[in-house]
Design a protein around this motif. Structure first.
Motif, mmCIF file in Angstrom:
data_model
loop_
_atom_site.group_PDB
_atom_site.id
_atom_site.type_symbol
_atom_site.label_atom_id
_atom_site.label_comp_id
_atom_site.label_asym_id
_atom_site.label_seq_id
_atom_site.Cartn_x
_atom_site.Cartn_y
_atom_site.Cartn_z
ATOM 1 N N THR A 46 0.826 -1.043 -0.074
ATOM 2 C CA THR A 46 0.129 0.191 -0.098
ATOM 3 C C THR A 46 0.871 1.182 0.070
ATOM 4 O O THR A 46 1.040 2.161 0.913
ATOM 5 N N PRO A 47 1.612 1.419 -0.897
ATOM 6 C CA PRO A 47 2.637 2.507 -1.023
ATOM 7 C C PRO A 47 1.716 4.020 -1.015
ATOM 8 O O PRO A 47 2.797 4.905 -0.674
ATOM 9 N N ASN A 48 0.732 4.058 -1.490
ATOM 10 C CA ASN A 48 0.219 5.369 -1.439
ATOM 11 C C ASN A 48 -0.611 5.764 0.027
ATOM 12 O O ASN A 48 -1.233 6.906 -0.109
ATOM 13 N N ASP A 49 -0.566 5.046 0.777
ATOM 14 C CA ASP A 49 -0.992 5.315 2.239
ATOM 15 C C ASP A 49 -0.096 6.368 2.969
ATOM 16 O O ASP A 49 1.050 6.201 3.338
ATOM 17 N N LEU A 50 -0.701 7.766 2.872
ATOM 18 C CA LEU A 50 0.301 8.969 3.338
ATOM 19 C C LEU A 50 0.370 8.650 4.924
ATOM 20 O O LEU A 50 1.112 9.008 5.470
ATOM 21 N N LEU A 51 -0.760 8.216 5.477
ATOM 22 C CA LEU A 51 -0.569 8.034 7.147
ATOM 23 C C LEU A 51 0.621 7.005 7.302
ATOM 24 O O LEU A 51 1.308 7.477 8.418
ATOM 25 N N ALA A 52 0.395 6.054 6.877
ATOM 26 C CA ALA A 52 1.779 4.884 6.969
ATOM 27 C C ALA A 52 3.108 5.543 6.821
ATOM 28 O O ALA A 52 3.924 5.291 7.302
#
Length: 316
Positions: A46-52
């Motif tokens: 999930t490379p686009n998860d900004l929170l992560a």
């Protein structure tokens, strides 16, 4: 700028996909490497998860891996340049890198200023970034843009958001500017308005820095009257030991601290015994001084000040 490290890493947005409870638990236990590993695994799928991504930057920051954290926050700033907290964190890790690498500090100053001022403009209520700007302009040499005037302007913005923060910030600026009367005035205003242990502690440290141990002890006693914390007995003993004043009061307070000690007090028993050893050294009581420094060393044998002080006691 070291002061804001503790609240620098705090994600503000939420997404359902990431199990934030796991990461928060790692952070609370200071298991930053475990958080890093879990986040990197998650981001592979999930490379686009900004929170992560932000959490990963936080994990790097807590481990003082500044270059890795800088890369993460720079990517976030590029993706969302109008997100104030990303700008703030980016400026923060640049600032921490500058503190640890004086050779690169000059080249980072402009980017630090830009990130912080951008964050301040984007979020008119962002208290932490205004504190960062106060610290930045106070600590920078005049040659590189340091300015008490600018620091005070951000302290005034803080005052509009939080009276206590504003008063503490102004006290901080005036203390650095060697205007002790104004510094004391604002620290006292912070105590009157907020009255937290933090407020009392700022004034205590100010008195210690100005070599006014009697005033420091009086202020700690006022803090204890309000907050009833056992740790404050240690603080009185510490000032007595370090400044060779009110020695019997120092002994009494340290004994109370030891008799009522619990883990929440923070300062290990060994340090209280060390302070007692210092006080008995001042009183020229070699037997008691040796007794307490040995107790301190039995608990923490590798602490250099303890070893140094024992030698002083033996040489009495």
């Amino acid at each position: 700028m070291r002061n804001f490290l503790l609240f620098l890493f705090c994600p503000i947005c939420l997404f359902a996909q990431l199990n934030t409870a796991n990461i928060d638990a790692y952070f609370s236990k200071k298991q930053y490497k475990k958080a890093e590993t879990e986040l990197k695994t998650y981001l592979k799928s999930t490379p686009n998860d900004l929170l992560a991504t932000e959490y990963l930057g936080d994990a790097y920051g807590y481990q003082k891996q500044w270059d890795a954290a800088i890369k993460i926050y720079k990517n976030l700033v590029d993706l969302k340049p109008k997100e104030a907290n990303y700008q703030y964190k980016y400026g923060g890790v640049l600032g921490m890198k500058a503190l640890e690498n004086k050779f690169k500090a000059i080249g980072l100053i402009s980017d630090i200023k830009t990130a912080f001022t951008t964050a301040a403009k984007l979020d008119k209520n962002h208290i932490n970034v205004r504190w960062a700007l106060v610290e930045l302009y106070v600590q920078l040499p005049l040659l590189f843009g340091g300015s008490s005037t600018k620091a005070l302007s951000y302290a005034s913005e803080l005052e509009n958001l939080s009276k206590v923060d504003g008063y503490l910030a102004k006290g901080y600026v005036y203390e650095y500017d060697d205007e002790p009367e104004l510094a004391e005035k604002y620290y006292k205003m912070a105590i009157k308005t907020g009255g937290s242990l933090v407020c009392f502690d700022k004034l205590t440290k100010f008195y210690e820095n100005k070599n006014k141990p009697a005033d420091a002890i009086k202020n700690i006693e006022a803090a204890h009257e309000k907050h009833q914390r056992n740790a404050l007995y240690y603080q009185i003993g510490k000032v007595a030991a370090e400044y060779n004043v009110e020695l019997q009061k120092g002994i009494n307070c340290l004994n109370v601290y030891l008799n009522n000690y619990s883990a929440i007090d923070g300062v290990p028993v060994a340090w209280a015994n060390y302070r007692l050893a210092q006080i008995y050294y001042h009183k020229q009581n070699k037997t008691e001084a040796l007794k307490y420094i040995n107790l301190a060393l039995n608990e923490l044998p590798k602490i250099e000040p303890f070893k140094t002080h024992k030698q002083k006691v033996l040489n009495m």
